[in-house]
Design a protein around this motif. Structure first.
Motif, PDB file in Angstrom:
ATOM      1  N   ASN A 107       0.849  -1.185   0.000  1.00  0.00           N
ATOM      2  CA  ASN A 107       0.000   0.000   0.000  1.00  0.00           C
ATOM      3  C   ASN A 107       0.891   1.245   0.000  1.00  0.00           C
ATOM      4  OD1 ASN A 107      -2.562   1.287   0.077  1.00  0.00           O
ATOM      5  ND2 ASN A 107      -2.239   1.731   2.242  1.00  0.00           N
ATOM      6  N   ASP A 165      -8.889   0.013 -10.211  1.00  0.00           N
ATOM      7  CA  ASP A 165      -9.733   1.207 -10.352  1.00  0.00           C
ATOM      8  C   ASP A 165     -11.197   0.844 -10.615  1.00  0.00           C
ATOM      9  OD1 ASP A 165      -7.455   2.778  -9.968  1.00  0.00           O
ATOM     10  OD2 ASP A 165      -7.008   2.812 -12.108  1.00  0.00           O
ATOM     11  N   LYS A 176      -2.413   7.756  -9.821  1.00  0.00           N
ATOM     12  CA  LYS A 176      -2.807   6.947  -8.664  1.00  0.00           C
ATOM     13  C   LYS A 176      -3.811   5.884  -9.093  1.00  0.00           C
ATOM     14  CE  LYS A 176      -1.891  10.592  -5.422  1.00  0.00           C
ATOM     15  NZ  LYS A 176      -1.434  10.374  -4.096  1.00  0.00           N
ATOM     16  N   HIS A 177      -3.687   4.690  -8.473  1.00  0.00           N
ATOM     17  CA  HIS A 177      -4.568   3.563  -8.807  1.00  0.00           C
ATOM     18  C   HIS A 177      -4.949   2.806  -7.547  1.00  0.00           C
ATOM     19  CE1 HIS A 177      -3.886   4.150 -13.078  1.00  0.00           C
ATOM     20  NE2 HIS A 177      -2.620   4.388 -12.755  1.00  0.00           N
ATOM     21  N   HIS A 178      -6.154   2.237  -7.566  1.00  0.00           N
ATOM     22  CA  HIS A 178      -6.706   1.475  -6.449  1.00  0.00           C
ATOM     23  C   HIS A 178      -6.848   0.022  -6.917  1.00  0.00           C
ATOM     24  CE1 HIS A 178      -8.840   1.176  -2.660  1.00  0.00           C
ATOM     25  NE2 HIS A 178      -9.869   0.606  -3.248  1.00  0.00           N
ATOM     26  N   ILE A 179      -6.145  -0.900  -6.246  1.00  0.00           N
ATOM     27  CA  ILE A 179      -6.152  -2.316  -6.624  1.00  0.00           C
ATOM     28  C   ILE A 179      -6.804  -3.109  -5.499  1.00  0.00           C
ATOM     29  CG2 ILE A 179      -4.729  -4.300  -7.253  1.00  0.00           C
ATOM     30  CD1 ILE A 179      -2.514  -2.244  -8.020  1.00  0.00           C
ATOM     31  N   CYS A 180      -7.805  -3.936  -5.837  1.00  0.00           N
ATOM     32  CA  CYS A 180      -8.520  -4.726  -4.829  1.00  0.00           C
ATOM     33  C   CYS A 180      -8.641  -6.178  -5.264  1.00  0.00           C
ATOM     34  CB  CYS A 180      -9.932  -4.189  -4.604  1.00  0.00           C
ATOM     35  SG  CYS A 180      -9.994  -2.599  -3.781  1.00  0.00           S
ATOM     36  N   CYS A 205      -7.362  -4.264  -0.272  1.00  0.00           N
ATOM     37  CA  CYS A 205      -7.062  -3.266  -1.298  1.00  0.00           C
ATOM     38  C   CYS A 205      -5.750  -2.544  -0.972  1.00  0.00           C
ATOM     39  CB  CYS A 205      -8.170  -2.222  -1.373  1.00  0.00           C
ATOM     40  SG  CYS A 205      -9.793  -2.880  -1.786  1.00  0.00           S
ATOM     41  N   VAL A 206      -5.099  -2.077  -2.022  1.00  0.00           N
ATOM     42  CA  VAL A 206      -3.915  -1.227  -1.895  1.00  0.00           C
ATOM     43  C   VAL A 206      -4.026  -0.085  -2.888  1.00  0.00           C
ATOM     44  CG1 VAL A 206      -2.374  -3.060  -1.055  1.00  0.00           C
ATOM     45  CG2 VAL A 206      -2.535  -2.615  -3.504  1.00  0.00           C
ATOM     46  N   ASP A 207      -3.399   1.027  -2.542  1.00  0.00           N
ATOM     47  CA  ASP A 207      -3.314   2.163  -3.440  1.00  0.00           C
ATOM     48  C   ASP A 207      -1.864   2.289  -3.884  1.00  0.00           C
ATOM     49  OD1 ASP A 207      -6.031   3.098  -3.337  1.00  0.00           O
ATOM     50  OD2 ASP A 207      -5.617   3.701  -1.279  1.00  0.00           O
ATOM     51  N   THR A 226       0.946   4.334  -6.882  1.00  0.00           N
ATOM     52  CA  THR A 226       1.158   5.425  -7.832  1.00  0.00           C
ATOM     53  C   THR A 226       2.077   4.916  -8.910  1.00  0.00           C
ATOM     54  OG1 THR A 226       0.918   7.074  -6.093  1.00  0.00           O
ATOM     55  CG2 THR A 226       1.984   7.789  -8.143  1.00  0.00           C
TER      56      THR A 226
END
Length: 111
Positions: free
Chosen positions: A32, A62, A85-89, A105-107, A109
């Motif tokens: 993260n 995303d 920036k991206h959100h991965i789950c 989830c992790v965020d 860049t």
């Protein structure tokens, strides 16, 4: 047997059973807050314990599903992400592909 010891053992057993019933998804990599390359694929390392209703895992970037995984532990390859920036789950899902609420989830860049 001492009542405190018995209570501690009983609490530990109940906690372990609750953990197994609920399931768990862990993302080992990327971390993260990590910065990843926008030019190269990204290794996605995960580990999961499915609950009783779980059947498989979905991987999202995303909010868009990018993979369906049946292995509970391994590495998936994410395509290079555009800069930003991206959100991965990763979510646990039923056979009907319905999420059951277990996710991680992790965020990141991408640069």
């Amino acid at each position: 047997m001492n009542i405190k010891i018995l209570a501690t053992i009983l609490f530990a057993l109940v906690s372990v059973q609750a953990y197994a019933v609920e399931g768990k998804v862990t993302i080992s990599s990327p971390a993260n807050g990590a910065t990843v390359s926008s030019k190269n694929p990204i290794p996605f390392v995960y580990d999961a314990v499915l609950g009783p209703d779980g059947d498989h895992l979905h991987l999202y970037v995303d909010g868009n599903r990018v993979d369906v995984l049946h292995l509970l532990k391994g590495t998936a390859q994410l395509d290079a992400l555009p800069a930003g920036k991206h959100h991965i789950c990763m979510t646990e899902n039923t056979k009907a592909h319905a999420p059951i609420g277990v996710e991680s989830c992790v965020d990141v860049t991408a640069q």
